[in-house]
Enzyme design. Structure first.
Site, PDB file in Angstrom:
ATOM      1  N   ASP A 134      -8.836  -0.190 -10.575  1.00  0.00           N
ATOM      2  CA  ASP A 134      -9.630  -0.779  -9.493  1.00  0.00           C
ATOM      3  C   ASP A 134     -10.873   0.083  -9.262  1.00  0.00           C
ATOM      4  O   ASP A 134     -11.942  -0.182  -9.797  1.00  0.00           O
ATOM      5  CB  ASP A 134      -8.794  -0.914  -8.227  1.00  0.00           C
ATOM      6  CG  ASP A 134      -9.574  -1.538  -7.063  1.00  0.00           C
ATOM      7  OD1 ASP A 134     -10.705  -1.994  -7.279  1.00  0.00           O
ATOM      8  OD2 ASP A 134      -9.056  -1.555  -5.933  1.00  0.00           O
ATOM      9  N   GLU A 180      -1.615  -0.562  -8.986  1.00  0.00           N
ATOM     10  CA  GLU A 180      -3.076  -0.543  -8.951  1.00  0.00           C
ATOM     11  C   GLU A 180      -3.604   0.857  -8.621  1.00  0.00           C
ATOM     12  O   GLU A 180      -3.135   1.488  -7.684  1.00  0.00           O
ATOM     13  CB  GLU A 180      -3.550  -1.561  -7.901  1.00  0.00           C
ATOM     14  CG  GLU A 180      -5.041  -1.753  -7.815  1.00  0.00           C
ATOM     15  CD  GLU A 180      -5.404  -2.830  -6.804  1.00  0.00           C
ATOM     16  OE1 GLU A 180      -6.564  -2.854  -6.368  1.00  0.00           O
ATOM     17  OE2 GLU A 180      -4.512  -3.642  -6.433  1.00  0.00           O
ATOM     18  N   ASP A 202      -0.375  -0.745  -4.625  1.00  0.00           N
ATOM     19  CA  ASP A 202      -1.735  -0.213  -4.665  1.00  0.00           C
ATOM     20  C   ASP A 202      -1.721   1.183  -4.073  1.00  0.00           C
ATOM     21  O   ASP A 202      -1.544   1.365  -2.879  1.00  0.00           O
ATOM     22  CB  ASP A 202      -2.691  -1.109  -3.869  1.00  0.00           C
ATOM     23  CG  ASP A 202      -4.141  -0.667  -4.014  1.00  0.00           C
ATOM     24  OD1 ASP A 202      -4.409   0.309  -4.739  1.00  0.00           O
ATOM     25  OD2 ASP A 202      -5.017  -1.305  -3.395  1.00  0.00           O
ATOM     26  N   LYS A 212     -14.086  -6.589  -8.006  1.00  0.00           N
ATOM     27  CA  LYS A 212     -14.497  -6.888  -6.638  1.00  0.00           C
ATOM     28  C   LYS A 212     -16.011  -7.004  -6.606  1.00  0.00           C
ATOM     29  O   LYS A 212     -16.718  -6.157  -7.164  1.00  0.00           O
ATOM     30  CB  LYS A 212     -14.031  -5.787  -5.673  1.00  0.00           C
ATOM     31  CG  LYS A 212     -12.525  -5.695  -5.513  1.00  0.00           C
ATOM     32  CD  LYS A 212     -12.123  -4.547  -4.616  1.00  0.00           C
ATOM     33  CE  LYS A 212     -10.600  -4.441  -4.493  1.00  0.00           C
ATOM     34  NZ  LYS A 212     -10.184  -3.224  -3.752  1.00  0.00           N
ATOM     35  N   LYS A 219       0.843  -1.196   0.000  1.00  0.00           N
ATOM     36  CA  LYS A 219       0.000   0.000   0.000  1.00  0.00           C
ATOM     37  C   LYS A 219       0.882   1.251   0.000  1.00  0.00           C
ATOM     38  O   LYS A 219       1.780   1.397   0.841  1.00  0.00           O
ATOM     39  CB  LYS A 219      -0.912   0.011   1.227  1.00  0.00           C
ATOM     40  CG  LYS A 219      -1.995  -1.068   1.212  1.00  0.00           C
ATOM     41  CD  LYS A 219      -3.033  -0.805   0.138  1.00  0.00           C
ATOM     42  CE  LYS A 219      -4.192  -1.792   0.233  1.00  0.00           C
ATOM     43  NZ  LYS A 219      -5.228  -1.513  -0.789  1.00  0.00           N
TER      44      LYS A 219
END
Length: 372
Positions: free
Chosen positions: A244, A219, A191, A268, A162
């Site tokens: 995403d 991402e 991400d 997702k 992250k």
């Protein structure tokens, strides 16, 4: 098969350690568990966690959508006409994708049980073994590097790092610290959770490339609605870029795919509204020759089991981000569901999701812990 009863239960499971991204910090996994019972005695399970900063859904809004909007539409409805039922659910309220996903996965659980097939087999049956990454929360470089080593030692060969919180130069230091400690034996994917502007994303990723940090993919480097910025980053870097938050629906996916704004798409269930819409996104991406990852919010094994069955059914889903249950202090699903062995997930052959019971004593124990 007709739906006889729709029931919901609130649950909250503490995490081992806080989960930190550029958008939020999570210490407790809240969720609304959905139980749908058919007239012939089958039980389908689903869940929906509140993720305000991504989907806009709160626990209260999920509860209202399921019980106030969907339940009257569902009880008594035949699943032989499930396309009509999905249409009614999707048209009954704007947004509320997490609530839609919870009832969607429970419906798919029911119909695949009736077919006496695992949900993965019912949807396509491509594989039954997946390899998940593990997420390193954003923080100080030394702390992130230490966490990366710990997860690598536990057998995780791919780590999701992250970034995107604060100065992009700090993100470079984070990656340098992690690479220094882990070497090149671990695959790293980043991400940014929308944390960069397009120009600084290009500069940051290019610097990482020049430093030889060997990043598998990045991402969602820019804001969800900045498709032009996403394309700018994709066009001007060598590292694959994954959309995403820019892709909630098949329509969103079409825009990204048509503009070649990203190299990959992260699907997702909580963003798309469930398996019904996720299948459309995966098939559309496949038409464009684009691979997908299937990820999740901070969910329990109920939701992750549904996501894993979907992911296992599609040949162009090549990456998996299913570490959320491993971050929790316990498991709501007392019987069945996916099976973890370090970084490898086995998707069971049992009919439906394979979840047969919920540990209600554990649910109550967690509720008291969270209150305390």
């Amino acid at each position: 098969m007709r739906i006889q009863r729709v029931e919901t239960y609130r649950a909250a499971v503490p995490l081992h350690t806080p989960f930190k991204t550029a958008l939020r910090t999570v210490t407790v996994a809240e969720t609304l568990v959905v139980k749908i019972t058919s007239e012939d005695g089958y039980i389908g399970w689903g869940e929906a966690p509140p993720t305000h900063v991504i989907t806009g859904d709160s626990l209260a809004s999920i509860d209202f959508a399921v019980n106030g909007i969907f339940k009257p539409l569902m009880e008594g409805a035949s699943l032989e006409g499930r396309e009509r039922l999905f249409e009614k659910i999707n048209k009954s309220i704007v947004g509320n994708t997490s609530a839609k996903a919870a009832v969607d996965m429970a419906i798919y659980d029911l119909i695949s049980q009736q077919a006496n097939l695992s949900l993965a087999s019912f949807l396509g049956g491509y594989t039954n073994t997946l390899e998940t990454d593990y997420t390193v929360s954003v923080g100080e470089p030394a702390h992130m590097a230490e966490a990366a080593v710990e997860f690598a030692d536990r057998g995780f060969t791919t780590l999701k790092i992250k970034v995107g919180k604060g100065d992009p130069a700090a993100d470079i230091k984070r990656l340098q610290a992690i690479r220094e400690r882990t070497g090149n034996q671990v695959k790293l994917r980043l991400d940014a959770n929308q944390g960069w502007l397009a120009g600084e994303a290009v500069r940051t990723i290019r610097t990482m490339e020049d430093l030889g940090l060997d990043i598998e993919l990045v991402e969602q480097p820019v804001r969800a609605g900045d498709i032009a910025g996403l394309k700018q980053v994709t066009t001007n870097t060598e590292t694959p870029i994954m959309a995403d938050e820019s892709v909630f629906s098949p329509k969103d996916a079409r825009i990204v795919l048509e503009q070649r704004a990203a190299d990959l798409i992260n699907i997702k269930l909580m963003k798309g509204g469930g398996i019904h819409q996720a299948l459309k996104i995966a098939k559309l991406a496949d038409v464009y020759g684009v691979e997908c990852m299937v990820g999740s919010m901070i969910e329990t094994k109920i939701g992750i089991t549904a996501a894993a069955h979907f992911a296992a059914s599609q040949p162009n889903v090549t990456r998996y981000d299913f570490d959320a249950p491993l971050m929790l202090t316990g498991d709501l699903a007392a019987g069945g569901g996916i099976i973890y062995k370090d970084n490898v997930i086995h998707v069971p052959d049992e009919a439906g999701l394979g979840i047969r019971s919920i540990d209600w004593k554990y649910v109550e124990k967690c509720r008291e812990e969270v209150k305390g």
